[in-house]
Design a protein around this motif. Structure first.
Motif, PDB file in Angstrom:
ATOM      1  N   PHE A  50     -55.530  -4.041  21.804  1.00  0.00           N
ATOM      2  CA  PHE A  50     -54.964  -5.318  22.248  1.00  0.00           C
ATOM      3  C   PHE A  50     -53.472  -5.224  22.527  1.00  0.00           C
ATOM      4  CE2 PHE A  50     -58.833  -6.349  19.908  1.00  0.00           C
ATOM      5  CZ  PHE A  50     -59.474  -7.190  20.801  1.00  0.00           C
ATOM      6  N   ASP A  51     -52.757  -4.434  21.777  1.00  0.00           N
ATOM      7  CA  ASP A  51     -51.327  -4.248  22.058  1.00  0.00           C
ATOM      8  C   ASP A  51     -51.137  -3.545  23.398  1.00  0.00           C
ATOM      9  OD1 ASP A  51     -50.224  -5.437  19.739  1.00  0.00           O
ATOM     10  OD2 ASP A  51     -50.770  -3.661  18.558  1.00  0.00           O
ATOM     11  N   ASP A  52     -51.952  -2.555  23.640  1.00  0.00           N
ATOM     12  CA  ASP A  52     -51.855  -1.836  24.907  1.00  0.00           C
ATOM     13  C   ASP A  52     -52.268  -2.731  26.080  1.00  0.00           C
ATOM     14  OD1 ASP A  52     -51.294   0.710  26.235  1.00  0.00           O
ATOM     15  OD2 ASP A  52     -53.423   0.663  26.761  1.00  0.00           O
ATOM     16  N   ALA A  53     -53.251  -3.633  25.854  1.00  0.00           N
ATOM     17  CA  ALA A  53     -53.672  -4.550  26.916  1.00  0.00           C
ATOM     18  C   ALA A  53     -52.521  -5.445  27.355  1.00  0.00           C
ATOM     19  CB  ALA A  53     -54.849  -5.398  26.427  1.00  0.00           C
ATOM     20  N   GLY A  54     -51.619  -5.778  26.428  1.00  0.00           N
ATOM     21  CA  GLY A  54     -50.490  -6.628  26.763  1.00  0.00           C
ATOM     22  C   GLY A  54     -49.452  -5.949  27.624  1.00  0.00           C
ATOM     23  N   ARG A  55     -49.596  -4.678  27.894  1.00  0.00           N
ATOM     24  CA  ARG A  55     -48.626  -3.954  28.721  1.00  0.00           C
ATOM     25  C   ARG A  55     -49.046  -3.881  30.190  1.00  0.00           C
ATOM     26  NH1 ARG A  55     -49.060  -0.568  23.999  1.00  0.00           N
ATOM     27  NH2 ARG A  55     -47.224  -0.847  22.652  1.00  0.00           N
ATOM     28  N   TYR A  56     -50.184  -4.435  30.523  1.00  0.00           N
ATOM     29  CA  TYR A  56     -50.653  -4.419  31.917  1.00  0.00           C
ATOM     30  C   TYR A  56     -50.041  -5.593  32.699  1.00  0.00           C
ATOM     31  CZ  TYR A  56     -54.197  -0.869  30.920  1.00  0.00           C
ATOM     32  OH  TYR A  56     -54.835   0.296  30.577  1.00  0.00           O
ATOM     33  N   ALA A  57     -49.885  -5.384  33.993  1.00  0.00           N
ATOM     34  CA  ALA A  57     -49.364  -6.432  34.877  1.00  0.00           C
ATOM     35  C   ALA A  57     -50.537  -7.302  35.342  1.00  0.00           C
ATOM     36  CB  ALA A  57     -48.625  -5.811  36.054  1.00  0.00           C
ATOM     37  N   TRP A  58     -51.030  -8.146  34.433  1.00  0.00           N
ATOM     38  CA  TRP A  58     -52.192  -8.975  34.752  1.00  0.00           C
ATOM     39  C   TRP A  58     -51.878  -9.984  35.862  1.00  0.00           C
ATOM     40  CZ3 TRP A  58     -56.592  -7.189  33.123  1.00  0.00           C
ATOM     41  CH2 TRP A  58     -56.667  -6.458  31.934  1.00  0.00           C
ATOM     42  N   GLY A  59     -50.655 -10.461  35.942  1.00  0.00           N
ATOM     43  CA  GLY A  59     -50.281 -11.392  36.999  1.00  0.00           C
ATOM     44  C   GLY A  59     -50.326 -10.756  38.372  1.00  0.00           C
ATOM     45  N   ALA A  60     -49.848  -9.508  38.473  1.00  0.00           N
ATOM     46  CA  ALA A  60     -49.904  -8.794  39.745  1.00  0.00           C
ATOM     47  C   ALA A  60     -51.353  -8.538  40.154  1.00  0.00           C
ATOM     48  CB  ALA A  60     -49.128  -7.473  39.645  1.00  0.00           C
ATOM     49  N   ALA A  61     -52.199  -8.205  39.173  1.00  0.00           N
ATOM     50  CA  ALA A  61     -53.615  -7.972  39.470  1.00  0.00           C
ATOM     51  C   ALA A  61     -54.292  -9.267  39.929  1.00  0.00           C
ATOM     52  CB  ALA A  61     -54.321  -7.413  38.240  1.00  0.00           C
ATOM     53  N   ALA A  62     -53.953 -10.394  39.280  1.00  0.00           N
ATOM     54  CA  ALA A  62     -54.530 -11.680  39.680  1.00  0.00           C
ATOM     55  C   ALA A  62     -54.135 -12.028  41.114  1.00  0.00           C
ATOM     56  CB  ALA A  62     -54.074 -12.778  38.721  1.00  0.00           C
ATOM     57  N   LEU A  63     -52.895 -11.719  41.496  1.00  0.00           N
ATOM     58  CA  LEU A  63     -52.443 -12.021  42.855  1.00  0.00           C
ATOM     59  C   LEU A  63     -53.113 -11.103  43.871  1.00  0.00           C
ATOM     60  CD1 LEU A  63     -50.653 -13.904  44.424  1.00  0.00           C
ATOM     61  CD2 LEU A  63     -48.762 -12.282  44.147  1.00  0.00           C
ATOM     62  N   ALA A  64     -53.303  -9.835  43.524  1.00  0.00           N
ATOM     63  CA  ALA A  64     -54.021  -8.919  44.413  1.00  0.00           C
ATOM     64  C   ALA A  64     -55.447  -9.412  44.645  1.00  0.00           C
ATOM     65  CB  ALA A  64     -54.035  -7.511  43.817  1.00  0.00           C
TER      66      ALA A  64
END
Length: 723
Positions: free
Chosen positions: A212-226
Motif C-alpha cells: 500500500f505504501d508503494d501504491a501511493g507512489r504511482y501517478a494515479w491522476g495521470a493514469a486517470a487522465l490518460a
C-alpha cells in the motif's frame, strides 16, 4: 458581418485547413452535419453502489496510503448524458482538446489534481496484463471467482462487493489487506478506470496494490487522465454509442469552466471542501428534462467568451488544498505522455495556455503517435513495449510550458478559425435548406417561362430552354412531379411511394401485417378473409399518353387466408386477370378516379361482354368489392400466371359505353360482417373462379410474368384485383 459569417459556416463548417484535424471524415460531427443523429451516449460509470461498502478504520488508513483517500470521499453524482454527449462532439483526438468557438480547451493534469485529489506525479501506472483471473485473485484477494463472475482477465464488480464489502471485526491483517485490495479494485473499476463492459474491471491493477505504501507512489491522476482521453477519443468516432472513464471528472470540469448546463442546487455551493468535485454534490432544483443533445449542441455552437471561466479555481479556498497536491501543481503544465497500462495519450498544455492564465500562441504541430492496444496477451509486461512513452514521462518535470506576454491572440484566433470545426449542428436545418432550394428552383422555372424570347439569338433561346428544362426536371425529381409508369409488374406492385390514395370501407379492420413487404397492398392476415377490401388509386397522371399506360393504376386489393386459384392452360397456382389498354382517354380516366367515395363505393357488376358477366356470376360468397368506373375503349381480359402462393386479380376493361357497368363479385354481406380477426382455417375452395373456354383462350395472348418480379407480389393470402 454576423450574417455573412453564419452563411460561411452554413456552407463550410470547417476545417478549411485540414492539416490539424485530419480525421474529420471519421468524426461524429461529420455525421451530425449530414443529419445522422446518434442521440445521447450511454455513459458507463458505476459509482451508485460505492456507498454500500463499509470500511474499518484500518482499511481507511490503507486506502489513504495507497493514494485514494480523497477519491473515496467523492459521492455518486448524477450524470448529464446529453451534456457529456455534446462535449464529445467537440472533442478532437488529433489534439486531445475540445474545439470550441473561443479556442481549444481540455481537461488538464491540474484539473485532475483539483477535482479528484489524485497524484499527478510519480511512477507510471503500468504492469503485467492477465487473461485469466484465478491466479492473481488467489494471491492478492485470497479467493477465486467462479466462471460466472470472471471473464478473461476481468472480474465482475458485483463479485467484489458480494464477498468483500464488509470486513470482519476480528479479521487478521492478511484478511484486512485482502478486503482493502478488493475495495481499491472496485473503486478504480467503477470510477477512474470504468469500462464499457458495464460491470467488470481488469485484475491487472491488483499487483499494484500489493504494497500500500508503494501504491501511493504511482501517478494515479495521470493514469486517470490518460484513460479519459482515450475514452473521449473513441467516443468521438461517429460509429460509437458509448463512453466510459471518469465521467464525473469530465462533467464537473464542464461545470467549472463553461456556463452551460450548470445545475441549480438546493443549497449554496461548497467552496471549502477538497476535492473540488464536492462543490456539485447535492440535488438539483431546476428542471432539466428539455435539455437534450441538440440543446447543448446549440449552446456550444454559440459559445461566447463571456460563457467561459478560464481560471475557475482562482477564487477557491487554497488553504483546503493538501500540501502534497499543491507542491505538484506546476506539473499540470507539463507537455508529456500520459500512461495507463496499454493506453498512452499526449498531454498538450501548450494548446490551452489561457487555462493557466497566459496568452495563447499558435501551438506547434502535434507530434504523431500511434494508439496501440498492447494488452492482448496474458502475462505480458508492457514496460518493455512502451519504452519511448515511458522515457517521455520520465522527463515530464523538464517539459513545463511557458507563456509569452507579447503574444497577439488575434493572430491565434485567425489561425484557429481556419483549422477548426466551427460548428457541429447546421445553422439551418436540412429540411429548411431543402425548402429553400425548391423555392429557388420554382423561381428560376417561373423566370424562364416568362422570359421574353423575342429578338433572342438562337444560342440565347437554346440556353433559356435548357434552363427551363433543368429547373422543371429538378422540381419533378424532388417534389414528386410526373413520373413515367414502368410497364413492369415490379413498379406497378411495390415500388411506388408517392401519389397514392387509399380508400377503406367503414368498419373494416385497421391492423396490418408487420412483415408484409407490400405495406398496405392487402389486408392483415388477422382480419377476416374478405373483410377490409382496399381500393388503391396509384399515381393517376394525365400526362400518360396512349401507349404509356400498360396497367391502369386503379386497383382493389382483397386479402384472405388462402390464395385464389387461377386457370392457365398448363398449371393452376394463382389468378391474375390482367387487362392491357390501348388508347385510354386520360382526362376521362382522371375524372373517373375522382369519383371514388372514401366511405361507400357502389357495388355492381360491370358487363363488358357475355363471357365476363358469366365469370362474375359464378363467384360464390365473396366479399363485395369496391366498384371502379372508367370510360375507355376496347375490352380485353387476360389471365397471367406466375408460380407462387399469392393470388392477384387484375381487371382493366376498355371500350365500355355504359358508365354504370362496374366490376364486382357477389358477396354474402352478412358473412363479411360476421368474420372475426382470427380467420385461420379458410380454404381455397371457398373462393373459385369458373371461366368459360373463351376466357381461357384469351389468356394465351398474355405473356407470362417473369420470375424477376415475384419479390414484389403480395405474399400468400393476398388477393389483388386491379381494374
Amino acid at each position: 458581418m454576423e450574417e455573412i459569417g453564419m452563411d460561411l459556416c452554413a456552407a463550410n463548417p470547417g476545417p478549411i485547413d485540414p492539416s490539424v484535424l485530419y480525421d474529420q471524415d471519421k468524426h461524429v460531427s461529420s455525421a451530425v452535419w449530414e443529419g445522422q443523429e446518434r442521440g445521447a451516449l450511454r455513459c458507463h460509470e458505476h459509482t451508485s453502489k460505492l456507498g454500500e461498502w463499509r470500511l474499518t478504520p484500518k482499511q481507511i488508513e490503507l486506502v489513504e496510503k495507497a493514494g485514494f483517500g480523497y477519491l473515496r470521499k467523492i459521492p455518486a453524482i448524477s450524470l448529464d448524458n446529453p451534456l457529456i454527449s455534446a462535449l464529445v462532439e467537440r472533442w478532437r483526438r488529433e489534439t486531445n482538446t475540445f474545439h470550441f468557438t473561443v479556442g481549444e480547451m481540455t481537461v488538464t493534469l491540474q484539473d485532475v489534481a483539483f477535482l479528484l485529489g489524485l497524484a499527478i506525479d510519480g511512477k507510471p501506472v503500468i504492469g503485467i496484463t492477465y487473461t485469466t483471473c484465478g491466479t492473481v485473485c488467489q494471491k492478492y484477494l485470497g479467493k477465486v471467482p467462479d466462471s460466472t463472475y470472471a471473464s478473461g482477465g476481468m472480474v465482475k464488480l458485483s463479485w467484489l462487493k458480494e464477498f468483500f464489502c464488509r470486513c470482519p471485526e476480528d479479521a487478521s491483517i492478511e484478511e484486512i489487506e485482502h478486503h482493502t485490495r478488493a475495495y481499491l479494485l472496485y473503486l478504480v473499476g467503477s470510477t477512474i478506470f470504468s469500462t464499457t463492459t458495464g460491470n467488470k474491471v481488469p485484475v491487472m491493477y491488483l499487483p499494484l496494490f500489493e504494497n500500500f505504501d508503494d501504491a501511493g507512489r504511482y501517478a494515479w491522476g495521470a493514469a486517470a487522465l490518460a484513460f479519459l482521453y482515450r475514452a473521449l477519443g473513441n467516443a468521438s468516432v461517429k460509429s460509437q454509442s458509448t463512453i466510459c472513464g471518469c465521467l464525473t471528472l469530465l462533467q464537473c470540469w464542464s461545470y467549472y469552466h463553461l456556463n452551460i448546463g450548470r445545475p441549480k442546487l438546493n443549497r449554496d455551493p461548497i467552496h471549502d471542501h477538497f476535492p473540488f468535485v464536492l462543490r456539485w454534490k447535492g440535488k438539483q432544483s431546476g428542471p432539466t428534462t428539455n435539455r437534450d443533445v441538440v440543446f447543448y449542441r446549440k449552446a456550444l455552437d454559440s459559445l461566447e467568451p463571456c460563457d467561459v471561466e478560464w481560471l475557475p479555481y482562482k477564487y477557491m479556498d487554497g488553504t483546503v488544498i493538501p500540501e502534497e497536491i499543491r507542491s505538484t501543481l506546476v506539473l499540470g503544465r507539463s507537455k508529456t505522455m500520459l500512461i495507463c497500462f496499454d493506453k498512452a495519450e499526449r498531454h498538450l498544455p501548450n494548446r490551452v495556455l489561457r487555462q493557466y492564465g497566459m496568452l495563447q500562441t499558435i501551438p506547434e504541430d502535434v507530434a504523431g503517435w500511434v494508439r496501440k492496444s498492447r494488452g492482448v496477451d496474458g502475462g505480458v509486461d508492457l514496460s518493455g513495449k512502451m519504452e519511448s512513452e515511458l522515457n517521455e514521462w520520465a522527463d515530464h518535470a523538464l517539459q513545463i510550458v511557458e507563456g509569452d506576454d507579447e503574444t497577439d491572440e488575434n493572430e491565434y484566433m485567425g489561425w484557429y478559425l481556419r483549422i477548426t470545426r466551427k460548428v457541429v449542428g447546421r445553422p439551418i436545418s436540412l429540411s429548411s435548406e431543402f425548402q429553400r432550394t425548391i423555392s429557388g428552383l420554382r423561381e428560376i422555372s417561373y423566370l424562364a417561362d416568362t422570359f421574353l424570347l423575342k429578338g433572342l439569338q438562337p444560342e440565347q433561346f437554346e440556353s433559356i430552354s435548357r434552363i427551363r428544362s433543368i429547373a422543371q426536371e429538378c422540381l419533378r425529381d424532388q417534389v414528386g412531379g410526373p413520373i413515367v409508369v414502368s410497364s413492369t409488374v415490379e413498379v406497378e406492385l411495390g415500388k411506388r411511394t408517392r401519389g397514392k390514395e387509399r380508400v377503406r370501407r367503414k368498419g373494416t379492420g385497421k391492423r396490418k401485417r408487420g412483415n408484409d413487404p407490400m405495406e398496405g397492398h392487402g389486408a392483415s392476415e388477422d382480419e377476416s378473409q374478405y373483410c377490409g377490401a382496399v381500393l388503391e388509386v396509384d399515381q393517376l397522371h394525365p400526362h400518360q399518353a396512349d401507349d404509356e399506360v400498360d396497367h391502369l393504376p386503379l386497383c382493389t386489393v382483397v386479402e384472405g387466408e388462402t390464395p385464389l386459384l387461377c386457370e392457365t392452360p398448363s398449371k393452376v397456382d394463382d389468378m391474375q386477370l390482367h387487362d392491357e389498354t390501348d388508347g385510354i382517354d386520360a382526362s376521362q380516366f382522371c375524372d373517373a378516379s375522382n369519383e371514388v367515395d372514401d366511405s361507400n363505393i357502389p357495388h355492381a357488376i360491370r358487363e363488358t361482354d357475355l363471357q365476363t358477366a358469366r365469370t362474375a356470376e359464378d363467384i360464390p360468397q365473396s366479399s363485395e368489392l369496391p366498384d371502379v368506373t372508367a370510360d375507355a375503349n376496347d375490352s380485353e381480359i387476360h389471365n397471367a400466371t406466375k408460380n407462387s402462393n399469392e393470388s392477384q386479380i387484375c381487371n382493366a376493361t376498355n371500350g365500355i359505353n355504359d358508365p354504370q357497368n362496374l366490376v364486382a363479385t357477389d358477396v354474402n354481406e352478412s358473412q363479411t360482417d360476421d368474420v372475426t380477426d382470427n380467420v385461420s382455417e379458410s380454404k381455397p375452395s371457398e373462393v373459385a373462379f369458373h371461366t368459360d373456354q373463351q376466357t381461357v383462350k384469351e389468356t394465351e395472348t398474355v405473356p407470362q410474368l417473369s420470375c424477376e418480379n415475384t419479390e414484389d407480389l403480395p405474399q400468400q393470402g393476398d388477393t389483388s384485383v386491379v381494374a
